[in-house]
Scaffold this motif. Structure first.
Motif, short mmCIF file in Angstrom:
data_model
loop_
_atom_site.label_atom_id
_atom_site.label_comp_id
_atom_site.label_asym_id
_atom_site.label_seq_id
_atom_site.Cartn_x
_atom_site.Cartn_y
_atom_site.Cartn_z
N LEU A 7 2.47 -3.80 -2.26
CA LEU A 7 1.50 -3.83 -1.16
C LEU A 7 1.07 -2.42 -0.76
O LEU A 7 -0.11 -2.19 -0.47
CB LEU A 7 2.07 -4.58 0.04
CG LEU A 7 2.27 -6.08 -0.19
CD1 LEU A 7 3.05 -6.69 0.97
CD2 LEU A 7 0.94 -6.78 -0.39
N GLU A 8 2.00 -1.48 -0.77
CA GLU A 8 1.65 -0.10 -0.43
C GLU A 8 0.69 0.49 -1.47
O GLU A 8 -0.28 1.16 -1.12
CB GLU A 8 2.91 0.75 -0.32
CG GLU A 8 2.65 2.15 0.20
CD GLU A 8 3.92 2.93 0.46
OE1 GLU A 8 3.78 4.06 0.94
OE2 GLU A 8 5.03 2.43 0.21
N SER A 11 -2.71 -1.19 -1.11
CA SER A 11 -3.34 -0.68 0.11
C SER A 11 -3.91 0.71 -0.12
O SER A 11 -5.02 1.02 0.34
CB SER A 11 -2.32 -0.67 1.25
OG SER A 11 -2.87 -0.11 2.41
N GLN A 15 -9.10 1.85 -0.73
CA GLN A 15 -9.90 2.79 0.05
C GLN A 15 -10.74 3.57 -0.96
O GLN A 15 -10.24 4.03 -1.98
CB GLN A 15 -8.97 3.72 0.86
CG GLN A 15 -9.60 4.46 1.99
CD GLN A 15 -10.36 5.69 1.53
OE1 GLN A 15 -10.14 6.24 0.47
NE2 GLN A 15 -11.30 6.12 2.37
#
Length: 116
Positions: A7-8, A11, A15
């Motif tokens: 997930l990190e 994430s 961007q």
């Protein structure tokens, strides 16, 4: 990789600038690029780029090494491989033809990397 690490990483890549950084570093290869070079190539302020690179480093997407007063960054291909493996390991559900195009591309990339 553990789910929280996945997930990190996802994430971090979710961007625009960080995705551009990762793709730029993949193209740069093992040599990588200095932080200032990355900021200049992507027309980003150096302090903002430092924040992006720190996030990506914590997420296991880039590695860094100090060169005097500068820091050189490179794409962490082992980290990306672990991420892709996690995402793909259960995708086929007994139908390998669904995953074979992606796996073939990854295998070709690995062969090319080993030939360099």
């Amino acid at each position: 990789m553990e789910k929280n690490e996945i997930l990190e990483a996802l994430s971090a890549l979710a961007q625009e600038t960080r995705l551009d950084v990762f793709r730029l570093l993949v193209r740069a290869g093992d040599k990588g690029m200095l932080a200032g070079e990355i900021a200049q190539a992507l027309e980003c302020r150096q302090n903002t780029m430092s924040t992006h690179l720190a996030i990506m480093n914590r997420a296991g997407l880039v590695t860094n090494s100090r060169e005097g007063r500068s820091i050189r960054y490179a794409a962490d291909m082992e980290g990306m491989s672990a991420l892709l493996t996690y995402l793909m390991e259960d995708c086929c559900d007994g139908r390998p033809e669904l995953c074979s195009p992606v796996l073939n591309v990854l295998a070709m990339a690995k062969e090319t990397e080993g030939a360099v």
